[in-house]
Every structure is written in structure tokens, then in C-alpha cells.
Design a protein around this motif. Structure first.
Motif, PDB file in Angstrom:
ATOM      1  N   LYS A  87       0.836  -1.218   0.000  1.00 13.34           N
ATOM      2  CA  LYS A  87       0.000   0.000   0.000  1.00 13.34           C
ATOM      3  C   LYS A  87       0.866   1.260   0.000  1.00 13.34           C
ATOM      4  N   THR A  88       1.924   1.272   0.809  1.00 12.94           N
ATOM      5  CA  THR A  88       2.781   2.456   0.922  1.00 12.94           C
ATOM      6  C   THR A  88       3.449   2.783  -0.414  1.00 12.94           C
ATOM      7  N   THR A  89       3.927   1.754  -1.103  1.00  7.73           N
ATOM      8  CA  THR A  89       4.584   1.960  -2.400  1.00  7.73           C
ATOM      9  C   THR A  89       3.596   2.501  -3.430  1.00  7.73           C
ATOM     10  N   THR A  90       2.382   1.943  -3.440  1.00  4.72           N
ATOM     11  CA  THR A  90       1.353   2.406  -4.371  1.00  4.72           C
ATOM     12  C   THR A  90       1.017   3.872  -4.124  1.00  4.72           C
ATOM     13  N   LEU A  91       0.807   4.236  -2.865  1.00  2.83           N
ATOM     14  CA  LEU A  91       0.465   5.627  -2.533  1.00  2.83           C
ATOM     15  C   LEU A  91       1.623   6.571  -2.844  1.00  2.83           C
ATOM     16  N   PRO A 141       5.908   6.107  10.666  1.00  2.25           N
ATOM     17  CA  PRO A 141       6.723   7.294  10.411  1.00  2.25           C
ATOM     18  C   PRO A 141       6.677   7.648   8.918  1.00  2.25           C
ATOM     19  N   ILE A 142       7.360   8.750   8.544  1.00  2.00           N
ATOM     20  CA  ILE A 142       7.500   9.071   7.119  1.00  2.00           C
ATOM     21  C   ILE A 142       8.365   7.994   6.478  1.00  2.00           C
ATOM     22  N   GLU A 143       7.895   7.451   5.364  1.00  2.00           N
ATOM     23  CA  GLU A 143       8.638   6.368   4.718  1.00  2.00           C
ATOM     24  C   GLU A 143       9.333   6.857   3.446  1.00  2.00           C
ATOM     25  N   TYR A 144       8.576   7.183   2.420  1.00  2.00           N
ATOM     26  CA  TYR A 144       9.170   7.757   1.213  1.00  2.00           C
ATOM     27  C   TYR A 144       9.316   9.264   1.405  1.00  2.00           C
ATOM     28  N   TYR A 145      10.496   9.800   1.139  1.00  2.00           N
ATOM     29  CA  TYR A 145      10.703  11.252   1.182  1.00  2.00           C
ATOM     30  C   TYR A 145      10.483  11.816  -0.218  1.00  2.00           C
ATOM     31  N   HIS A 146       9.668  12.857  -0.312  1.00  2.00           N
ATOM     32  CA  HIS A 146       9.362  13.500  -1.592  1.00  2.00           C
ATOM     33  C   HIS A 146      10.015  14.876  -1.657  1.00  2.00           C
ATOM     34  N   ASP A 147      10.704  15.157  -2.753  1.00  2.00           N
ATOM     35  CA  ASP A 147      11.234  16.504  -2.995  1.00  2.00           C
ATOM     36  C   ASP A 147      10.152  17.343  -3.675  1.00  2.00           C
ATOM     37  N   HIS A 148      10.257  18.674  -3.543  1.00  2.00           N
ATOM     38  CA  HIS A 148       9.339  19.557  -4.260  1.00  2.00           C
ATOM     39  C   HIS A 148       9.630  19.460  -5.759  1.00  2.00           C
ATOM     40  N   LYS A 149       8.632  19.195  -6.557  1.00  2.00           N
ATOM     41  CA  LYS A 149       8.767  19.191  -8.013  1.00  2.00           C
ATOM     42  C   LYS A 149       7.814  20.276  -8.530  1.00  2.00           C
ATOM     43  N   ARG A 150       6.770  19.913  -9.268  1.00  2.00           N
ATOM     44  CA  ARG A 150       5.789  20.947  -9.638  1.00  2.00           C
ATOM     45  C   ARG A 150       4.949  21.337  -8.426  1.00  2.00           C
ATOM     46  N   ALA A 151       4.773  20.392  -7.536  1.00  2.00           N
ATOM     47  CA  ALA A 151       3.952  20.640  -6.348  1.00  2.00           C
ATOM     48  C   ALA A 151       4.814  21.155  -5.194  1.00  2.00           C
ATOM     49  N   VAL A 152       4.140  21.803  -4.243  1.00  2.00           N
ATOM     50  CA  VAL A 152       4.735  22.072  -2.933  1.00  2.00           C
ATOM     51  C   VAL A 152       4.285  20.920  -2.040  1.00  2.00           C
ATOM     52  N   ILE A 153       5.230  20.267  -1.349  1.00  2.00           N
ATOM     53  CA  ILE A 153       4.864  19.108  -0.549  1.00  2.00           C
ATOM     54  C   ILE A 153       5.386  19.231   0.878  1.00  2.00           C
ATOM     55  N   ASN A 154       4.499  19.053   1.838  1.00  6.45           N
ATOM     56  CA  ASN A 154       4.843  19.055   3.262  1.00  6.45           C
ATOM     57  C   ASN A 154       4.501  17.684   3.841  1.00  6.45           C
ATOM     58  N   GLN A 155       5.483  17.062   4.503  1.00  5.16           N
ATOM     59  CA  GLN A 155       5.278  15.744   5.099  1.00  5.16           C
ATOM     60  C   GLN A 155       5.381  15.854   6.621  1.00  5.16           C
TER      61      GLN A 155
END
Length: 378
Positions: A139-143, A164-178
Motif C-alpha cells: 500500500k505504501t509503495t502504491t500511494l 513514520p515518514i517512509e518515502y521522502y518526496h522533494d518539491h517538483k511541480r507541487a509544494v509538498i509538506n510531510q
């Protein structure tokens, strides 16, 4: 010494294609590879070993939590290879750990094999999209793949709430807050309530684990946000029933109405070892909330959801057993796996006998057939 050992274990997990590392007293470090456990050719761990390994990677605050509660969870990065999600716990007064590898690379929808309508659903401006399945079903990988797709393609504000936070996302086109529960915010429900004041377009809820969180997620979808969430349920029909049953009886009619208008899709998945090869393949059940299914939810006729999914295959919907059968026909999964993961094992076994009578796995099914007969399943 312990740090060198843990680094070697982490490296072995990545090199051998493992998904988890089990560290427990009385057994060598053990990897889960393609769904099966395999002990490493090294020493049997004693209490001092597991304690030293734990201390080498566990932050002080988590060690304190372990002392107080008997368990703790956290995550850490391992170079450029990925992150590990760690569960530390006491058993028989000894320390045990399970480390799950979270790869650093995001998979595309095609690589995971997600249903065709997934990309268009990720572009919806509002609604609730649930990804469900047992622990370890991907599920985590799919999301993470869905969030990465939105991040790469849409100018949006994404808020994730995880523990906890698993995958870390960098800002790309979106602004992302984890936000991490227990570190950045006390609870999932509190994070959801606060997020509505933070101008989000997309909200990911790591787990809909209690009534307050489920209620907050439905409200967020209702007020014009695209909300992703997970549940440990099996099947689309079971997921809808689980959400409704979480509410007191006097609120269930109202929730059915809310769910019928805000739920947009349910993706229920399980992972199967690939036959005669390393790796695992996902089998899915997928439901789009069409007007017909919306009516079934609102009118408390969820028992008809599965038959509706079956008649709407042209829209990309499918039942889990249909997808398992498709994977078996292609030779991607074994007969044993087909029967084990199926909702209707006797039916799948009968179908396999009729269509693939020469499959050598039929000989292994004798005891299982006997059990099914004893249980009245054949």
C-alpha cells in the motif's frame, strides 16, 4: 562493531533483493525475500547482539519510548539506496527488530501494474481514494507512486501525514509538506483538522485507524480536497462496510450518504511471489464509484457491490479473484498462490483443474482439498 554489523545487514538486504530484516535472539539475521524468510549465513544472535544493534540505529528519544512502552517505530536513511522503517520491541525480555526497506526510487504506474484509470483519478479536484490490503501488501509503495505522479504533473499543495515518514518526496511541480505523527503532530486526526487551514489540494493520511481520523478524512474530501488513505481491509465491499461500521448506529445512515458522494475509488491489493523467479507481483481488486455503486452505498446494499464490479469491467474495474486468475494464466503466480490468496479457493481450484489439468502443483493440493472438503468448501 554493532554499527559495522548493521551496515552489513542493510547492504545484504539491498543486494539480495530483500524487503525486510528480522533481528531476534536465538536466530541469525533473517531476510524476507519475495515473501519468504531466509536466514543469513552468520552467527546466531544473542541478547547482547540485538541490544547493540538496536542502540546503533535507534535515536535517544525512541530508546526512551522503548523503555516506557516496550516498543517504538522510526525511520532512517541508508545512503542513496533508500530508507528503512524500523519497529523495535521487547519479547521475552529481549530486544527484537524488524527493518523494512523503503526504496529511494518511485515506481511508475505501469511498473506497479496499477489499473488504467489511476492517473485520471489522481487529477480529480476532490474526493476520497482508499488503498487497502493486509500489512506488507504494498500500500505504501502504491500511494508513494500516486503522490509522486501528482508532484511531477500538477501545480498543487500536497500534505502527507504518516507514522513514520517512509518515502521522502522533494518539491517538483507541487509544494509538498510531510508531517510525522509523534514528531511533528500528536495524532492523525489532529493533523487532518489542522491541514484544512494550510491551503492543501491533496492530503495523504497514512492510516485511517480510528473513528476521529476516518471522520476527518471524509470531511476533508467533502470540503473540496483530494484525500488518499489506507485501511487494513480486504476487498472493496469489505472496505465500505468497515468504514460505515466504525460509526455508531445512529450516525451510519448519514455516513452512508457522505461516503456515497465523496468516495471516488477503492484499490484493494495483495502481493504474490513471482513463480520461478525473484520478486513479487501485485494482485488488485479495483472499484470506481459510479452512480450505480454510489446508490448501493447510500441504500445500504453493499452486498451487491461485487456483482456490480464484475459487470463493469469495461470501466477498468475488477475483482481480486479475476486478477489472480489472469496472473495464473500468464504463468506469473503458482497454483498454490492462486488458491491461497483467492476469496473463493474451491472455485479457483476447480477452474484450474478444468483449464490447466497438467499443472504439477495439483499433486501438492491433496491435503488442502481434504481441508476444504472438511470445511464444506468443495
Amino acid at each position: 562493531m554493532a554499527t559495522i554489523q548493521i551496515d552489513r545487514l542493510l547492504d545484504a538486504c539491498i543486494r539480495m533483493g530483500g524487503s525486510d530484516i528480522h533481528i531476534v535472539v536465538g536466530r541469525p539475521p533473517t531476510l524476507r525475500i519475495s515473501g519468504s524468510l531466509k536466514s543469513l549465513d552468520t552467527k546466531v544472535l544473542d541478547s547482547e547482539d540485538t541490544t547493540a544493534l538496536m542502540k546503533s540505529i535507534t535515536p535517544e528519544k525512541n530508546q526512551q519510548q522503548l523503555q516506557e512502552d516496550g516498543s517504538c517505530d522510526f525511520g532512517f536513511a541508508f545512503g542513496d539506496y533508500g530508507r528503512f522503517r524500523v519497529a523495535v520491541f521487547r519479547q521475552k525480555s529481549n530486544i527484537s527488530m524488524v527493518l523494512r526497506l523503503i526504496p529511494s526510487k518511485f515506481l511508475s504506474f505501469d511498473q506497479i501494474g496499477l489499473p488504467g484509470p489511476t492517473a485520471s483519478l489522481c487529477r480529480r479536484p476532490r474526493g476520497l481514494f482508499l488503498v487497502t490490503g493486509p500489512t506488507g501488501s504494498g500500500k505504501t509503495t502504491t500511494l508513494a507512486s500516486m503522490i509522486n505522479y501528482i508532484n511531477e504533473n500538477l501545480d498543487t499543495h500536497i500534505i502527507t501525514v504518516e507514522e513514520p515518514i517512509e518515502y521522502y518526496h522533494d518539491h517538483k511541480r507541487a509544494v509538498i509538506n510531510q508531517r510525522e505523527v509523534g514528531l511533528d503532530v500528536p495524532t492523525f486526526a489532529e493533523a487532518l483538522k489542522r491541514s484544512l487551514r494550510q491551503d492543501p489540494d491533496v492530503i495523504l493520511v497514512g492510516e485511517l485507524r480510528d473513528l476521529d481520523t476516518i471522520e476527518a478524512a471524509i470531511s476533508a474530501a467533502e470540503t473540496g480536497h483530494l484525500v488518499f488513505g489506507t485501511l487494513h481491509t480486504t476487498g472493496c465491499q469489505g472496505t465500505v462496510n468497515r468504514i460505515i461500521d466504525a460509526f455508531p448506529t445512529n450516525q451510519q445512515e448519514m455516513i452512508r450518504v457522505q461516503l456515497s458522494t465523496n468516495l471516488i475509488a477503492v484499490l484493494s491489493q495483495t502481493l504474490c511471489p513471482v513463480k520461478n523467479a525473484k520478486g513479487r507481483v501485485a494482485a488488485y481488486e479495483f472499484m470506481l464509484v459510479t452512480p450505480a455503486i454510489s446508490n448501493l452505498i447510500r441504500e445500504n446494499k453493499t452486498y451487491r457491490i461485487e456483482s456490480t464490479i464484475q459487470t463493469c469491467r469495461n470501466l477498468g474495474m475488477r475483482l481480486l479473484d479475476d486478477h489472480l486468475w489472469e496472473l495464473y494464466q500468464k504463468g506469473q503466480i503458482s497454483l498454490m498462490e492462486l488458491v491461497d490468496k483467492s476469496r473463493n479457493p474451491a472455485e479457483m481450484l476447480k477452474k484450474a483443474r478444468e483449464n490447466f489439468p497438467k499443472d504439477p502443483d495439483h499433486a501438492k493440493m491433496g491435503p488442502i482439498i481434504g481441508e476444504m472438503q472438511a470445511l464444506g468448501q468443495t
